[in-house]
Design a protein around this motif. Structure first.
Motif, PDB file in Angstrom:
ATOM      1  N   THR A   1      24.548  66.508  29.891  1.00 16.81           N
ATOM      2  CA  THR A   1      25.143  67.718  29.595  1.00 16.81           C
ATOM      3  C   THR A   1      24.650  68.840  29.982  1.00 16.81           C
ATOM      4  OG1 THR A   1      24.109  67.550  27.238  1.00 16.81           O
ATOM      5  CG2 THR A   1      26.305  66.645  27.487  1.00 16.81           C
TER       6      THR A   1
ATOM      7  N   ALA B   1      26.407  71.624  32.390  1.00 11.19           N
ATOM      8  CA  ALA B   1      26.509  72.998  31.819  1.00 11.19           C
ATOM      9  C   ALA B   1      25.919  74.267  33.023  1.00 11.19           C
ATOM     10  CB  ALA B   1      25.483  72.946  30.515  1.00 11.19           C
TER      11      ALA B   1
ATOM     12  N   ASN C   1      32.882  72.129  32.545  1.00 11.71           N
ATOM     13  CA  ASN C   1      33.141  71.863  31.092  1.00 11.71           C
ATOM     14  C   ASN C   1      33.555  70.280  31.093  1.00 11.71           C
ATOM     15  OD1 ASN C   1      33.790  72.654  28.391  1.00 11.71           O
ATOM     16  ND2 ASN C   1      36.050  72.563  29.000  1.00 11.71           N
TER      17      ASN C   1
ATOM     18  N   SER D   1      35.837  68.172  29.087  1.00 13.07           N
ATOM     19  CA  SER D   1      37.006  68.253  28.549  1.00 13.07           C
ATOM     20  C   SER D   1      37.296  66.931  27.442  1.00 13.07           C
ATOM     21  CB  SER D   1      38.095  68.171  29.250  1.00 13.07           C
ATOM     22  OG  SER D   1      38.075  69.051  30.232  1.00 13.07           O
TER      23      SER D   1
ATOM     24  N   SER E   1      35.983  69.571  34.198  1.00 14.92           N
ATOM     25  CA  SER E   1      36.805  70.689  34.740  1.00 14.92           C
ATOM     26  C   SER E   1      36.805  70.568  36.289  1.00 14.92           C
ATOM     27  CB  SER E   1      36.326  72.081  34.473  1.00 14.92           C
ATOM     28  OG  SER E   1      34.879  72.175  34.804  1.00 14.92           O
TER      29      SER E   1
END
Length: 141
Positions: free
Chosen positions: A21, A25, A30, A32, A50
């Motif tokens: 993550t 980031a 992102n 989803s 994304s």
């Protein structure tokens, strides 16, 4: 209709999910939708992001074992039996679901499906007028 999903293989050790993550980031990506399946030795994070191609490259550069798979996204009413009806359509036509995951979004449920036969799956869903999610819409959820 067909979206790209990442499958990321993770060792079962503390902090590994945090690392994934963090990489996403820092890349401005992102996450989803996701699900995690695990065994005694490793886990598989399946997720819709994304920017799938960028995410794939970033994860590879950070030494993660990652694959990209085709999935289909649908939206169905968030009421009892709606998903069962869609799955019955697919079952009646011999479409095997390898895995799926879903998440409610108000009065609709968004479902990510990995079928054994994508072409037949899409045919059945279109014929039965099931609401398909465009890949870009799925990436933005």
């Amino acid at each position: 209709m067909i979206a790209k999903q990442l499958s990321i293989f993770l060792e079962n050790k503390s902090g590994r999910l945090t690392e994934v993550t963090r990489v996403l980031a820092e890349g401005g990506i992102n996450l989803s939708a996701l699900c995690i399946a695990e065994t005694a030795d490793f886990g598989i994070l399946r997720g819709v992001v994304s920017e799938p191609e960028k995410a794939y490259q970033l994860l590879k550069e950070n030494h993660f074992a990652v694959n990209v798979n085709d999935v289909v996204g649908i939206s169905c009413p968030n009421i009892p039996g709606a998903l069962a009806k869609v799955l019955q359509y697919l079952s009646d036509e011999g479409v095997f679901i390898e895995y799926m995951y879903s998440f409610a979004n108000g009065d609709h449920a968004n479902v990510v499906i990995r079928p054994s036969d994508m072409e037949n799956c899409l045919r059945v869903l279109k014929e039965r007028r099931v609401e398909l999610l465009a890949a870009n819409d799925l990436y933005k959820l």
